[in-house]
Design a protein around this motif. Structure first.
Motif, PDB file in Angstrom:
ATOM      1  N   GLY A  39      35.395 -10.432  28.467  1.00  0.00           N
ATOM      2  CA  GLY A  39      34.399 -10.908  27.528  1.00  0.00           C
ATOM      3  C   GLY A  39      33.841  -9.753  26.707  1.00  0.00           C
ATOM      4  O   GLY A  39      34.237  -8.592  26.878  1.00  0.00           O
ATOM      5  N   LYS A  40      32.928 -10.066  25.819  1.00  0.00           N
ATOM      6  CA  LYS A  40      32.367  -9.024  24.958  1.00  0.00           C
ATOM      7  C   LYS A  40      30.942  -9.366  24.584  1.00  0.00           C
ATOM      8  O   LYS A  40      30.619 -10.518  24.278  1.00  0.00           O
ATOM      9  CB  LYS A  40      33.213  -8.868  23.686  1.00  0.00           C
ATOM     10  CG  LYS A  40      32.754  -7.727  22.794  1.00  0.00           C
ATOM     11  CD  LYS A  40      33.686  -7.514  21.621  1.00  0.00           C
ATOM     12  CE  LYS A  40      33.224  -6.323  20.777  1.00  0.00           C
ATOM     13  NZ  LYS A  40      34.111  -6.077  19.626  1.00  0.00           N
TER      14      LYS A  40
ATOM     15  N   ASP B  17      32.975 -19.567  25.784  1.00  0.00           N
ATOM     16  CA  ASP B  17      31.569 -19.916  26.016  1.00  0.00           C
ATOM     17  C   ASP B  17      30.670 -18.729  25.635  1.00  0.00           C
ATOM     18  O   ASP B  17      31.084 -17.573  25.685  1.00  0.00           O
ATOM     19  CB  ASP B  17      31.337 -20.291  27.477  1.00  0.00           C
ATOM     20  CG  ASP B  17      32.037 -21.582  27.850  1.00  0.00           C
ATOM     21  OD1 ASP B  17      32.424 -22.322  26.931  1.00  0.00           O
ATOM     22  OD2 ASP B  17      32.218 -21.843  29.067  1.00  0.00           O
ATOM     23  N   VAL B  18      29.430 -19.049  25.286  1.00  0.00           N
ATOM     24  CA  VAL B  18      28.480 -18.023  24.859  1.00  0.00           C
ATOM     25  C   VAL B  18      27.280 -18.049  25.793  1.00  0.00           C
ATOM     26  O   VAL B  18      26.711 -19.118  26.069  1.00  0.00           O
ATOM     27  CB  VAL B  18      28.012 -18.240  23.403  1.00  0.00           C
ATOM     28  CG1 VAL B  18      27.048 -17.136  22.976  1.00  0.00           C
ATOM     29  CG2 VAL B  18      29.205 -18.299  22.458  1.00  0.00           C
ATOM     30  N   LEU B  19      26.898 -16.856  26.299  1.00  0.00           N
ATOM     31  CA  LEU B  19      25.726 -16.702  27.160  1.00  0.00           C
ATOM     32  C   LEU B  19      24.719 -15.773  26.498  1.00  0.00           C
ATOM     33  O   LEU B  19      25.095 -14.946  25.665  1.00  0.00           O
ATOM     34  CB  LEU B  19      26.127 -16.115  28.522  1.00  0.00           C
ATOM     35  CG  LEU B  19      27.127 -16.901  29.369  1.00  0.00           C
ATOM     36  CD1 LEU B  19      27.483 -16.089  30.610  1.00  0.00           C
ATOM     37  CD2 LEU B  19      26.565 -18.253  29.763  1.00  0.00           C
TER      38      LEU B  19
ATOM     39  N   TYR C 123      30.047 -13.230  24.712  1.00  0.00           N
ATOM     40  CA  TYR C 123      31.144 -14.169  24.507  1.00  0.00           C
ATOM     41  C   TYR C 123      32.113 -14.058  25.681  1.00  0.00           C
ATOM     42  O   TYR C 123      32.725 -13.014  25.895  1.00  0.00           O
ATOM     43  CB  TYR C 123      31.873 -13.882  23.191  1.00  0.00           C
ATOM     44  CG  TYR C 123      30.990 -14.110  21.987  1.00  0.00           C
ATOM     45  CD1 TYR C 123      30.919 -15.356  21.376  1.00  0.00           C
ATOM     46  CD2 TYR C 123      30.204 -13.079  21.479  1.00  0.00           C
ATOM     47  CE1 TYR C 123      30.100 -15.577  20.280  1.00  0.00           C
ATOM     48  CE2 TYR C 123      29.380 -13.279  20.377  1.00  0.00           C
ATOM     49  CZ  TYR C 123      29.326 -14.528  19.783  1.00  0.00           C
ATOM     50  OH  TYR C 123      28.523 -14.733  18.700  1.00  0.00           O
ATOM     51  N   ARG C 124      32.228 -15.148  26.434  1.00  0.00           N
ATOM     52  CA  ARG C 124      33.130 -15.169  27.569  1.00  0.00           C
ATOM     53  C   ARG C 124      34.575 -15.283  27.117  1.00  0.00           C
ATOM     54  O   ARG C 124      34.872 -15.596  25.962  1.00  0.00           O
ATOM     55  CB  ARG C 124      32.791 -16.336  28.492  1.00  0.00           C
ATOM     56  CG  ARG C 124      31.389 -16.269  29.092  1.00  0.00           C
ATOM     57  CD  ARG C 124      31.213 -17.400  30.094  1.00  0.00           C
ATOM     58  NE  ARG C 124      32.178 -17.283  31.180  1.00  0.00           N
ATOM     59  CZ  ARG C 124      32.611 -18.320  31.899  1.00  0.00           C
ATOM     60  NH1 ARG C 124      32.160 -19.540  31.644  1.00  0.00           N
ATOM     61  NH2 ARG C 124      33.493 -18.140  32.863  1.00  0.00           N
TER      62      ARG C 124
ATOM     63  N   ASP D  82      31.440 -10.514  32.830  1.00  0.00           N
ATOM     64  CA  ASP D  82      31.177 -11.945  32.825  1.00  0.00           C
ATOM     65  C   ASP D  82      30.469 -12.291  34.130  1.00  0.00           C
ATOM     66  O   ASP D  82      31.015 -12.087  35.221  1.00  0.00           O
ATOM     67  CB  ASP D  82      32.500 -12.708  32.704  1.00  0.00           C
ATOM     68  CG  ASP D  82      32.279 -14.197  32.469  1.00  0.00           C
ATOM     69  OD1 ASP D  82      31.239 -14.727  32.921  1.00  0.00           O
ATOM     70  OD2 ASP D  82      33.137 -14.837  31.840  1.00  0.00           O
ATOM     71  N   SER D  83      29.256 -12.815  34.038  1.00  0.00           N
ATOM     72  CA  SER D  83      28.465 -13.075  35.242  1.00  0.00           C
ATOM     73  C   SER D  83      28.980 -14.268  36.038  1.00  0.00           C
ATOM     74  O   SER D  83      28.573 -14.465  37.189  1.00  0.00           O
ATOM     75  CB  SER D  83      26.999 -13.312  34.865  1.00  0.00           C
ATOM     76  OG  SER D  83      26.878 -14.417  33.990  1.00  0.00           O
ATOM     77  N   ASN D  84      29.869 -15.087  35.457  1.00  0.00           N
ATOM     78  CA  ASN D  84      30.436 -16.214  36.192  1.00  0.00           C
ATOM     79  C   ASN D  84      31.640 -15.793  37.034  1.00  0.00           C
ATOM     80  O   ASN D  84      31.834 -16.283  38.146  1.00  0.00           O
ATOM     81  CB  ASN D  84      30.847 -17.328  35.224  1.00  0.00           C
ATOM     82  CG  ASN D  84      29.641 -18.006  34.598  1.00  0.00           C
ATOM     83  OD1 ASN D  84      28.635 -18.227  35.259  1.00  0.00           O
ATOM     84  ND2 ASN D  84      29.727 -18.326  33.319  1.00  0.00           N
ATOM     85  N   THR D  85      32.446 -14.890  36.495  1.00  0.00           N
ATOM     86  CA  THR D  85      33.639 -14.445  37.218  1.00  0.00           C
ATOM     87  C   THR D  85      33.453 -13.070  37.848  1.00  0.00           C
ATOM     88  O   THR D  85      34.249 -12.658  38.686  1.00  0.00           O
ATOM     89  CB  THR D  85      34.843 -14.392  36.266  1.00  0.00           C
ATOM     90  OG1 THR D  85      34.581 -13.418  35.233  1.00  0.00           O
ATOM     91  CG2 THR D  85      35.089 -15.747  35.622  1.00  0.00           C
ATOM     92  N   HIS D  86      32.406 -12.316  37.404  1.00  0.00           N
ATOM     93  CA  HIS D  86      32.140 -10.945  37.857  1.00  0.00           C
ATOM     94  C   HIS D  86      33.319 -10.017  37.564  1.00  0.00           C
ATOM     95  O   HIS D  86      33.591  -9.083  38.325  1.00  0.00           O
ATOM     96  CB  HIS D  86      31.796 -10.923  39.356  1.00  0.00           C
ATOM     97  CG  HIS D  86      30.674 -11.835  39.721  1.00  0.00           C
ATOM     98  ND1 HIS D  86      29.402 -11.688  39.210  1.00  0.00           N
ATOM     99  CD2 HIS D  86      30.639 -12.930  40.527  1.00  0.00           C
ATOM    100  CE1 HIS D  86      28.621 -12.642  39.690  1.00  0.00           C
ATOM    101  NE2 HIS D  86      29.345 -13.405  40.487  1.00  0.00           N
TER     102      HIS D  86
END
Length: 478
Positions: free
Chosen positions: A392-393, A405-407, A400-401, A384-388
């Protein structure tokens, strides 16, 4: 200022054929003699001195300067191959040392100075990665800068290669260029003969003249620091969310699908040709082979696709360097690790397509004085690039975080690559298992906290998938 290679095309004089064959013999013999562990502790000058002292190739029917320059070029290829193997061994040394700086320096020194035969571990790794090379290339040689001249005939540039009088008259290569912006004086030439009489057939009846030229740094780079991830639909996606090189995947898909279709059709023709040949209908089998199983169109299609990909890749690289001074990227030349490789993807994302991306990025960054930094790409697509954190998958082009949320998957990976630039605990050569251990140690509490949310998000994704499949099945029955 950086150096690159340009190519001009010329006709195929008959005098080139015996020179290419003789140079091919020299190349094969040098690889047989020095293409293995025998070069331990030697520099590139040692084989050259040995060849000169033993006068190994003096009796061959080839001009002395061509023989000397070609021999030097072949030996440099051998030692470049050895250097590539040593780079892989450095990764193995880093994994073995496990942070022991003294052991790391000792093994690096043994590898650098060619004493790997005294260390069992290094000897084993060099045998593994530096397998004895061989060469079947018999279509090229090198001409020294003072052994040719250029002239203009009928508005066409002509390259005249000087050879010793006992080997014939000077060889004239009439090129297809007018000579504008072509500067050959003072530079060695690599002559590559591509013709029907040679084993390698790419373009019939053409000679390629390769020469070096200097690129000037006439465009400054940007000032940002970004990370990039290679995509499929586009060449790159950066950590700001911008896509570079759109249409890259379309070109690869068109080429891959057409090649796949052609291969299936040719297999049927191969079987038919074999059937007629076994039945004694030799003339019919020969007609099928000569008229339907050639490589001219296939190679032309490959060359056109390659040129289109190069054009897109270099434009994408310049677009990246326009905004960035420091670019963090994964090693684009390495294989894509997959437990279950996607066959169709592997066919489309060919190795030479990845090589185009790596070449474009490296060349452009060097030319425009930007800093390209390779980072360890292990698990950058699964974090997850927000929490590092390793949570997620990734499903296709979506990530999918844990909170639902979806990135966009490539954007998420590019942000992780950018963060990896400042991660001093995970270096370029850290093994992927060690990377996983480090990430899990960081995310122990977060994994427990968000596990329930992640399970709910994945369950929602599965329900959406199942509903879509049900609707498609109903529409199909209707």
């Amino acid at each position: 200022m950086t150096t690159s290679t340009r190519i001009i095309y010329a006709d195929v004089p008959e005098e080139l054929l015996p020179i290419c064959r003789t140079a091919g013999y020299i190349r094969a013999d040098i690889w047989r003699r020095y293409g293995g562990l025998k070069t331990a502790g030697k520099s590139a000058n040692d084989p050259r001195k040995e060849i000169t002292e033993l006068r190994l190739y003096d009796s061959l029917p080839i001009d002395g300067t061509i023989r000397g320059e070609t021999t030097k070029d072949i030996i440099h290829d051998v030692f470049l191959y050895r250097a590539a193997a040593q780079q892989k061994v450095r990764k193995a040394i880093f994994a073995k040392a496990k942070g022991d700086q003294d052991e790391l320096k000792r093994l690096y020194a043994l590898l650098r100075y060619g004493d790997w035969t005294t260390e069992p571990f290094l000897h084993h790794q060099m045998r593994k990665h530096f397998k004895h090379g061989k060469s079947q290339v018999d279509n090229q040689f090198v001409v020294r800068s003072d052994k040719f001249r250029v002239e203009m005939v009928d508005d066409k540039l002509v390259v005249v290669i000087h050879v010793a009088s006992k080997y014939g008259k000077p060889i004239r290569l009439t090129t297809t260029t007018s000579g504008k912006n072509v500067h050959l004086i003072g530079k060695n030439l690599r002559i590559i003969l591509i013709g029907k009489n040679l084993r390698i057939i790419v373009r019939n009846n053409q000679t390629e003249i390769h020469y070096s030229f200097d690129k000037t740094k006439n465009r400054p780079c940007g000032q940002a620091v970004i990370g990039i991830d290679k995509g499929y639909t586009e060449a790159f996606v950066d950590s700001d969310g911008q896509a570079h090189g759109k249409g890259f995947g379309k070109v690869m898909s068109e080429y891959g699908d057409k090649t796949h279709q052609t291969g299936q059709s040719r297999n049927k023709l191969y079987a038919l040709e074999k059937k007629h040949r076994q039945a004694g209908r030799i003339s019919k089998a020969d007609r099928i082979k000569n008229n339907n199983l050639g490589n001219k169109k296939i190679n032309g299609r490959k060359e056109r696709a390659h040129q289109r990909l190069r054009d897109i890749a270099f434009k994408a690289a310049h677009s990246i360097v326009d905004k960035a001074e420091v670019v963090a990227a994964e090693d684009l030349t390495g294989p894509i690790p997959k437990t279950h490789p996607w066959k169709k993807y592997n066919r489309k994302m060919t190795s030479w397509a990845k090589g185009v991306l790596a070449e474009a990025l490296e060349s452009t960054a060097k030319q425009r004085n930007a800093n390209l930094v390779l980072v360890n790409a292990a698990y950058t697509s699964q974090m997850d690039s927000n929490t590092h954190l390793l949570e997620g998958k990734r499903v296709g082009d979506k990530f999918y975080r844990a909170n639902g949320d979806v990135l966009q998957a490539d954007f998420n990976a590019a942000r992780n690559v950018r963060h990896r630039l400042d991660d001093h605990e995970i270096t370029l050569y850290t093994p992927y298992k060690e990377v996983r251990r480090i990430l899990l140690s960081r995310s122990t509490g977060a994994t427990e906290r968000h596990r329930h949310e992640l399970q709910e998000a994945l369950a929602l994704v599965n329900r959406v998938r199942n509903n879509s499949k049900t609707q498609c099945a109903v529409l199909h029955r209707v």
